[in-house]
Design an enzyme around this catalytic site. Structure first.
Site, PDB file in Angstrom:
ATOM      1  N   GLY A  64     -13.120 110.868  22.432  1.00 50.39           N
ATOM      2  CA  GLY A  64     -12.381 110.239  23.355  1.00 50.39           C
ATOM      3  C   GLY A  64     -11.009 110.821  23.889  1.00 50.39           C
ATOM      4  O   GLY A  64     -10.796 110.649  24.893  1.00 50.39           O
ATOM      5  N   GLY A  90     -16.489 114.888  21.200  1.00 49.07           N
ATOM      6  CA  GLY A  90     -16.551 115.580  21.375  1.00 49.07           C
ATOM      7  C   GLY A  90     -15.948 116.525  22.249  1.00 49.07           C
ATOM      8  O   GLY A  90     -15.478 118.054  21.931  1.00 49.07           O
ATOM      9  N   ARG A  91     -15.476 116.305  23.486  1.00 46.17           N
ATOM     10  CA  ARG A  91     -14.432 117.148  24.617  1.00 46.17           C
ATOM     11  C   ARG A  91     -13.049 118.450  23.094  1.00 46.17           C
ATOM     12  O   ARG A  91     -13.203 119.440  23.178  1.00 46.17           O
ATOM     13  CB  ARG A  91     -13.986 116.421  25.274  1.00 46.17           C
ATOM     14  CG  ARG A  91     -12.712 117.396  26.324  1.00 46.17           C
ATOM     15  CD  ARG A  91     -11.879 116.294  27.026  1.00 46.17           C
ATOM     16  NE  ARG A  91     -12.623 115.170  27.829  1.00 46.17           N
ATOM     17  CZ  ARG A  91     -13.837 114.800  28.994  1.00 46.17           C
ATOM     18  NH1 ARG A  91     -13.535 116.129  29.354  1.00 46.17           N
ATOM     19  NH2 ARG A  91     -14.407 114.059  28.920  1.00 46.17           N
ATOM     20  N   ARG A 143     -17.549 118.958  37.264  1.00 39.52           N
ATOM     21  CA  ARG A 143     -16.595 118.118  36.543  1.00 39.52           C
ATOM     22  C   ARG A 143     -15.972 117.801  37.552  1.00 39.52           C
ATOM     23  O   ARG A 143     -14.805 116.332  38.130  1.00 39.52           O
ATOM     24  CB  ARG A 143     -15.488 118.186  35.438  1.00 39.52           C
ATOM     25  CG  ARG A 143     -16.314 118.011  34.175  1.00 39.52           C
ATOM     26  CD  ARG A 143     -16.433 118.051  32.574  1.00 39.52           C
ATOM     27  NE  ARG A 143     -15.298 116.814  32.131  1.00 39.52           N
ATOM     28  CZ  ARG A 143     -14.039 116.804  32.310  1.00 39.52           C
ATOM     29  NH1 ARG A 143     -13.604 118.053  32.565  1.00 39.52           N
ATOM     30  NH2 ARG A 143     -13.721 115.606  32.214  1.00 39.52           N
ATOM     31  N   TYR A 165     -15.391 113.778  38.586  1.00 38.64           N
ATOM     32  CA  TYR A 165     -14.298 113.274  38.174  1.00 38.64           C
ATOM     33  C   TYR A 165     -12.703 114.105  39.004  1.00 38.64           C
ATOM     34  O   TYR A 165     -11.716 113.141  38.367  1.00 38.64           O
ATOM     35  CB  TYR A 165     -14.066 113.590  37.055  1.00 38.64           C
ATOM     36  CG  TYR A 165     -15.263 113.481  35.630  1.00 38.64           C
ATOM     37  CD1 TYR A 165     -15.689 111.699  36.437  1.00 38.64           C
ATOM     38  CD2 TYR A 165     -15.566 113.871  35.478  1.00 38.64           C
ATOM     39  CE1 TYR A 165     -17.239 111.530  35.826  1.00 38.64           C
ATOM     40  CE2 TYR A 165     -16.743 113.748  34.609  1.00 38.64           C
ATOM     41  CZ  TYR A 165     -17.904 112.533  34.625  1.00 38.64           C
ATOM     42  OH  TYR A 165     -18.771 112.173  33.886  1.00 38.64           O
ATOM     43  N   CYS A 209     -23.617 124.313  48.761  1.00 38.95           N
ATOM     44  CA  CYS A 209     -23.771 124.467  50.186  1.00 38.95           C
ATOM     45  C   CYS A 209     -22.812 122.565  50.274  1.00 38.95           C
ATOM     46  O   CYS A 209     -23.269 121.483  50.814  1.00 38.95           O
ATOM     47  CB  CYS A 209     -24.802 123.687  50.962  1.00 38.95           C
ATOM     48  SG  CYS A 209     -25.492 125.728  51.263  1.00 38.95           S
ATOM     49  N   TYR A 221     -19.003 119.085  28.761  1.00 35.21           N
ATOM     50  CA  TYR A 221     -19.308 118.658  30.004  1.00 35.21           C
ATOM     51  C   TYR A 221     -19.558 119.613  30.869  1.00 35.21           C
ATOM     52  O   TYR A 221     -19.540 118.976  31.966  1.00 35.21           O
ATOM     53  CB  TYR A 221     -19.229 117.183  30.243  1.00 35.21           C
ATOM     54  CG  TYR A 221     -18.385 116.615  29.400  1.00 35.21           C
ATOM     55  CD1 TYR A 221     -19.241 115.373  28.874  1.00 35.21           C
ATOM     56  CD2 TYR A 221     -17.376 116.277  28.729  1.00 35.21           C
ATOM     57  CE1 TYR A 221     -19.744 114.677  27.047  1.00 35.21           C
ATOM     58  CE2 TYR A 221     -17.475 115.141  27.216  1.00 35.21           C
ATOM     59  CZ  TYR A 221     -19.009 114.176  26.339  1.00 35.21           C
ATOM     60  OH  TYR A 221     -18.338 113.589  25.775  1.00 35.21           O
TER      61      TYR A 221
END
Ligand code: LLP
Length: 487
Positions: free
Chosen positions: A283, A327-328, A369, A373, A400, A430
């Site tokens: 996180g 991860g990020r 993303r 988000y 579209c 992601y």
């Protein structure tokens, strides 16, 4: 249904978010946003580890995800080294699990393996990718709130090292499958610690009213431990919490560590069992724009050391071995996406202001993303520098729907035009992992560049790929079960 005239709400008076400053140099690359080996060569062309993006675009097409391999591996190794150093004398080091959900393919699994990190997987597909790469099963932790029996059996047969159990059903399923195999599964209990992480609500995971984990407040977490301790085919190793993603505020980790250590003390007091591992999840936030100011892995590790030491001392507990699951923070900055501009449209915002919609040849299918988000990104022209005055742009995709945004707000040189290459930094986490074929657009390749050499690590999809599962085109495949995924 009533229609209303589009107007003030969507356009008038809008001059970009408050964090977006008019840049001094609209060609400059802010180091915190880009992989370390991305820079401009003498002629102004962006290059990755010595390879001009113009060459990459010519060879691999656009859009393309381009990963700076040395940058990825440096970040991964820095994580492992930092946590080892900071926790070395306390509890023999700490374990870093790379969260494969951010971006995983066999090549990345091998980098992670060779650079000494462990791996967090959360599905049969991720697990099979890791195993296919030759990743040692004992260094894998298996996550997920609804692991199927087939996935658990696959993991047990492979010898996966840790199961982060998430439900009473899973405890029963795992215990049964392990017993059938005459083996013992090592487990951590995923605890819902009741923390509201300050991030987008879709990616906050430890407050009470969501699907993950055993509630601490409601007593389920202690009950899960009781059941595990009573099952001979399961062995309790520790407790786990993951409070959310893209978090900048350390307070959430502090509360989470405090509560997990409190639960470890309760487990000792009630059951006489020692919790030997504490996994605080991932996180850790990264910078996507100049408005983001994340804390470094070292600052984070120092903070966790202080909190966990203080809490364990207060409860008279020996310090468990610590684990984290970034991860990020490993892959985010290592990758850029290269697009080609196809159209530029000017929209008058009134009072002398305008926004230019710069449309590129990808969009929400290669990076969902921004749409999902409202995530912000940055952009630069990659094929040249320009001394044209900056203009406020919105980089849009080719899908579209009007929500198909790549970058909500950015300044680019006023002469940005069709044919220009754009590079978006920090798309590693992601992006590819959540890519889709929406509007039947093929997913781009992932190209790894190192020391002046570029190679494909995941090839882009072709029209044949798009049609391969269409029963009307290849009838033989429709009913095929050979090579089916484990789900
Ligand atoms: N550990 C667990 C148990 C997780 O669920 C996650 C992410 C991680 C570690 C890694 O979190 P990271 O360090 O990458 O923030 N798709 C969203 C993020 C979802 C994260 C899901 N779990 C996004 O694009 O922001």
């Amino acid at each position: 249904m009533r229609a209303h005239e589009a107007g003030a709400l969507h356009a008038e008076g809008y001059r970009g978010p408050t964090w977006l400053q008019l840049p001094h140099d609209v060609n400059a690359l802010t180091p915190s946003l880009w992989a370390q080996n991305v820079g401009r060569s003498g002629d102004g062309v962006l290059q990755v580890a010595g390879v001009p993006v113009t060459d990459l675009a010519a060879k691999f097409g656009t859009p393309a995800y381009v990963v700076d391999e040395a940058d990825f591996r440096w970040r991964a190794k820095e994580f492992a080294k930092t946590y080892d150093e900071i926790f070395g004398d306390l509890c023999g080091g700490a374990d870093v699990y790379y969260a494969g959900k951010a971006f995983l393919c066999t090549e990345v699994a091998r980098w992670i393996r060779d650079d000494g990190l462990n791996l967090d997987v959360c599905s049969g597909g991720e697990l099979l990718t890791a195993l296919r790469a030759g990743f040692p099963a004992e260094r894998i932790a298996f996550h997920g709130n609804n692991k199927s029996t087939a996935e658990l059996e696959l993991a047990l047969d492979a010898g996966v090292g840790r199961y982060v159990v998430d439900s009473f059903e899973e405890i029963a399923r795992l215990a049964f499958a392990a017993r059938e195999r005459a083996t013992v599964a090592d487990v951590l209990v995923r605890v819902t610690v009741g923390v509201e992480a300050h991030t987008h609500e879709f990616i906050a995971t430890a407050h009470e009213d969501q699907k993950f984990g055993f509630s601490l407040a409601g007593g389920d977490a202690l009950e899960a431990v009781r059941r595990i301790v009573g099952l001979p085919s399961l062995r309790l190793l520790g407790l786990h919490s993951h409070i959310g993603s893209q978090i900048f505020d350390t307070a959430g980790f502090e509360v989470s560590a405090h509560r997990l250590v409190g639960l470890a003390a309760a487990v000792r007091d009630e059951l006489g069992v020692a919790v030997t591992e504490l996994d605080l999840g991932g996180g850790m936030g990264i910078a996507y724009t100049e408005g983001d100011d994340p804390i470094s892995p070292k600052e984070m590790a120092d903070l966790l050391r202080d909190i966990v030491t203080r809490e364990c001392t207060a409860y008279g507990l020996a310090l468990p071995r610590l684990a984290v699951e970034p991860g990020r923070a490993v892959v985010g900055q290592s990758m850029i996406t290269v697009y080609e501009v196809g159209t530029v449209k000017k929209v008058d915002l009134g009072s002398g202001h305008a926004r230019h919609y710069v449309s590129v040849d990808g969009g929400m299918s290669d990076n969902i993303r921004p749409a999902l988000y409202h995530a912000d990104y940055s952009a630069r022209i990659a094929c040249r520098v320009s001394d044209a005055e900056p203009i406020l742009v919105r980089v849009a995709g080719k899908h579209c729907e009007s929500g198909d945004i790549v970058v909500h707000a950015e300044y680019l040189p006023g002469d940005v035009a069709a044919g220009d290459l754009l590079a978006i930094p920090a798309t590693g986490a992601y992006g590819w992992a959540m890519a889709s074929n929406y509007n039947w657009i093929a997913r781009p390749p992932v190209v790894a560049v190192r020391d002046g050499r570029a190679r494909i690590i995941v090839r882009g999809e072709t029209v044949d790929d798009l049609l391969a599962r269409d029963a009307g085109v290849t009838p033989g495949r429709a009913a095929g079960s050979e090579g089916a995924a484990v789900q």
